[in-house]
Write an enzyme that holds these catalytic residues in place. Sequence first.
Site, mmCIF file in Angstrom:
data_model
loop_
_atom_site.group_PDB
_atom_site.id
_atom_site.type_symbol
_atom_site.label_atom_id
_atom_site.label_comp_id
_atom_site.label_asym_id
_atom_site.label_seq_id
_atom_site.Cartn_x
_atom_site.Cartn_y
_atom_site.Cartn_z
ATOM 1 N N LYS A 1 -16.804 -7.868 2.355
ATOM 2 C CA LYS A 1 -16.695 -8.940 3.308
ATOM 3 C C LYS A 1 -16.556 -8.175 4.597
ATOM 4 O O LYS A 1 -17.082 -8.307 5.655
ATOM 5 C CB LYS A 1 -15.496 -9.807 2.950
ATOM 6 C CG LYS A 1 -15.203 -10.893 4.356
ATOM 7 C CD LYS A 1 -14.120 -11.660 3.973
ATOM 8 C CE LYS A 1 -13.718 -12.831 4.805
ATOM 9 N NZ LYS A 1 -12.696 -13.481 4.379
ATOM 10 N N GLU B 1 -12.367 1.755 -1.230
ATOM 11 C CA GLU B 1 -13.057 1.975 -2.522
ATOM 12 C C GLU B 1 -14.503 1.758 -2.607
ATOM 13 O O GLU B 1 -15.351 2.337 -3.088
ATOM 14 C CB GLU B 1 -12.079 1.014 -3.709
ATOM 15 C CG GLU B 1 -10.729 1.335 -3.748
ATOM 16 C CD GLU B 1 -9.917 0.551 -3.245
ATOM 17 O OE1 GLU B 1 -10.301 0.110 -1.790
ATOM 18 O OE2 GLU B 1 -8.810 -0.109 -3.499
ATOM 19 N N GLY C 1 -11.769 -13.857 0.172
ATOM 20 C CA GLY C 1 -12.424 -13.149 -0.770
ATOM 21 C C GLY C 1 -12.512 -13.819 -2.149
ATOM 22 O O GLY C 1 -13.290 -13.674 -2.664
ATOM 23 N N ARG C 2 -11.173 -14.065 -2.542
ATOM 24 C CA ARG C 2 -11.030 -14.495 -4.026
ATOM 25 C C ARG C 2 -11.879 -15.876 -4.000
ATOM 26 O O ARG C 2 -11.649 -16.432 -5.377
ATOM 27 C CB ARG C 2 -9.623 -14.476 -4.307
ATOM 28 C CG ARG C 2 -8.765 -15.387 -3.472
ATOM 29 C CD ARG C 2 -7.378 -14.888 -3.691
ATOM 30 N NE ARG C 2 -6.152 -15.399 -2.861
ATOM 31 C CZ ARG C 2 -5.882 -15.056 -1.598
ATOM 32 N NH1 ARG C 2 -6.543 -13.944 -1.365
ATOM 33 N NH2 ARG C 2 -4.989 -15.388 -0.896
ATOM 34 N N GLU D 1 -2.584 -13.753 -6.209
ATOM 35 C CA GLU D 1 -2.920 -13.353 -4.747
ATOM 36 C C GLU D 1 -2.828 -14.476 -3.751
ATOM 37 O O GLU D 1 -2.487 -14.270 -2.537
ATOM 38 C CB GLU D 1 -4.128 -12.737 -4.783
ATOM 39 C CG GLU D 1 -4.607 -11.684 -3.320
ATOM 40 C CD GLU D 1 -5.538 -10.893 -3.207
ATOM 41 O OE1 GLU D 1 -5.345 -9.624 -3.412
ATOM 42 O OE2 GLU D 1 -6.694 -11.390 -3.174
ATOM 43 N N HIS E 1 -4.082 -11.431 -32.405
ATOM 44 C CA HIS E 1 -3.651 -10.342 -33.084
ATOM 45 C C HIS E 1 -2.980 -9.259 -32.249
ATOM 46 O O HIS E 1 -2.846 -7.965 -32.787
ATOM 47 C CB HIS E 1 -4.681 -9.693 -33.877
ATOM 48 C CG HIS E 1 -5.526 -10.478 -34.750
ATOM 49 N ND1 HIS E 1 -5.319 -10.702 -36.129
ATOM 50 C CD2 HIS E 1 -6.275 -11.592 -34.566
ATOM 51 C CE1 HIS E 1 -6.109 -11.642 -36.743
ATOM 52 N NE2 HIS E 1 -6.597 -12.425 -35.789
ATOM 53 N N LYS F 1 -1.977 -0.076 0.931
ATOM 54 C CA LYS F 1 -3.175 0.579 1.770
ATOM 55 C C LYS F 1 -2.804 1.572 2.970
ATOM 56 O O LYS F 1 -3.199 2.529 3.217
ATOM 57 C CB LYS F 1 -4.174 -0.287 2.094
ATOM 58 C CG LYS F 1 -4.839 -1.236 1.263
ATOM 59 C CD LYS F 1 -5.904 -2.001 1.942
ATOM 60 C CE LYS F 1 -6.174 -3.294 1.031
ATOM 61 N NZ LYS F 1 -7.135 -4.159 1.958
HETATM 62 C C1 G6Q Z 1 -9.280 -11.755 -2.020
HETATM 63 C C2 G6Q Z 1 -8.844 -10.472 -1.165
HETATM 64 C C3 G6Q Z 1 -9.373 -9.115 -1.701
HETATM 65 C C4 G6Q Z 1 -10.710 -8.882 -1.205
HETATM 66 C C5 G6Q Z 1 -10.987 -7.254 -1.585
HETATM 67 C C6 G6Q Z 1 -12.471 -6.899 -1.100
HETATM 68 O O1 G6Q Z 1 -9.147 -12.615 -1.545
HETATM 69 O O2 G6Q Z 1 -9.106 -10.525 0.065
HETATM 70 O O3 G6Q Z 1 -9.608 -9.041 -3.029
HETATM 71 O O4 G6Q Z 1 -11.898 -9.540 -1.703
HETATM 72 O O5 G6Q Z 1 -10.117 -6.390 -0.839
HETATM 73 O O6 G6Q Z 1 -12.571 -6.947 0.472
HETATM 74 P P1 G6Q Z 1 -14.131 -6.793 1.077
HETATM 75 O O7 G6Q Z 1 -14.949 -7.806 0.583
HETATM 76 O O8 G6Q Z 1 -13.517 -7.018 2.554
HETATM 77 O O9 G6Q Z 1 -14.555 -5.326 0.584
#
Ligand code: G6Q
Length: 550
Positions: free
Chosen positions: A206, A212, A267-268, A353, A384, A516
Amino acid sequence: MTSITQSASWKKLEDHYKKIQKIHMKDLFENDPDRFDKFHINFDTTLIDFSKHRVTDETIPLLLNLAREANIEAWREKLFSGEKINFTEQRAVLHTALRNSSNQAILVDGHDVMPDVKNVLDKMQRFSESVRNGSWKGFSGKKIQTIVNIGIGGSDLGPAMVCKALKAFGHPDIDPIFVSNVDGADISQALEQCDPETTLFIVASKTFTTQETMTNAFSAREWFLDKVNDEKAIALHFVAVSTNAKAVTDFGISPDNMFEFWDWVGGRYSLWSSIGLSIAIYLGMDNFNKLLAGAYEMDQHFLNTPLEENIPLILAVLGVWYINFFGFNTHAVLPYDQGLSLLPSYLQQADMESNGKFIGRDDEYVCMHTGPIVWGESGTNGQHAFYQLIHQGQDIIPTDFMMPLKSQYKVGSKQDEHHKILFSNFVSQTRALMLGKTEGQVRGEMFPTNEDYGDLEHLIKHKSFEGNRPSTSILFEELNPKTLGQLIAMYEHKIFVQGVIWNINSFDQWGVEYGKQIAKLVLPELNASHATTIFDSSTNNLINNFKKNK
Ligand code: G6Q
């Protein structure tokens, strides 16, 4: 603002809890032959059985009154109409707009977002079809055979979970790979499986600044250029999904190959947006549309069904009942479907989250427990491993069992056999958790003839179960794009309702930031020649140890 714990409905629930906390579910079943009829809901092909919960006829109405007192109906309206309910980030929360198949406009700052959504879906359709039918060619004229989604968190878990769950619908000649971890092992192992001539990288972020993802994306780009040695070829092998056009261009991806989404998609909650591009390519746009359609059906159910029959609402208030009145703070997700083995991780993010917060919408400490610890594993594997604790541990863990009635797979002549064994385990676990086994029953099983078994007597306690452990059973016809869409949206709305009751903002994630921030201070220290002294002694020594061993 007065806390919900001061409300009349909360007080009534406290009184009710005192009355029923010791009641055993097995007595509730024995005394009421209609218990299942009262405590289940059918939705499309799905059956939700919540009769194996510690609730009487009075409980659900009292819990629903609590949701009413928290103004759930008004909040639901705000969610769907695009009000900026994510107030700490000044954003609307409109994942429901991404699957809105009505003709209704949805306004954000006076702008109808629906044409934008439609345009991106059309672009996804064109692109995914061209990759699937082979008209999109790599630099050497070959078809794409591997797609690598590089993303993390919300830009990874949803698409990875859906592609795994619906593998039976996947393109036979395209392999999807998901790279998320900045641990070099992840991208290295992915690249080992890739041929540069036939691989398409989807950089899904996003913000397009996530450390990462960008580190992995640059490594993939370097690997590609090493092999191909032609910058122009990047346009055929790298596309981006992002809200940040400038950063995408700076990376070297042309805006033509960028799939947009918007800040009102969290994001989620983003698998329904262009973050689902890997889903659209692997499963086809028809199936992606069915996934959206399933979620839309659940949205309509959540919006329009009376609270008493409203699945996300019932599941949400049951969670509140256990967390805030019984003090059961974890929740296990147990899919009896190997395809859904990533669902527990997906829901872990969606729930933890969203609702793992201690500051409320009124900027004050929330004076009650909020989000549960969510975890799980597919059945029967979990049986198990950790079910021992669910059956006889000291923590009581409310569980969600779920299973399709039909399997997606035929296994030789034994297809039915596999599925029957799976289902018999599913249903037996829920019954065992509910019923328990008394010492008297164990004695009867061990010593049917009343003989003296001497030393074995002490085993009776070990083999008995108190039971009264709650579970929801979710059975659906089959795992397909539509039922999966329904299931995910059901959980999204459940999480939303709980956030409303706890009066928290379920849509920000400030807790992710602090680590972070510190990582940004640590990284330069790793490159410095002097010993690190600027942190606490533990952190300094861990860093110095790392440096010494490099
Ligand atoms: C979700 C969070 C988080 C996000 C990641 C990736 O709700 O905001 O999991 O999706 O940190 O972020 P980017 O899509 O900006 O790389």
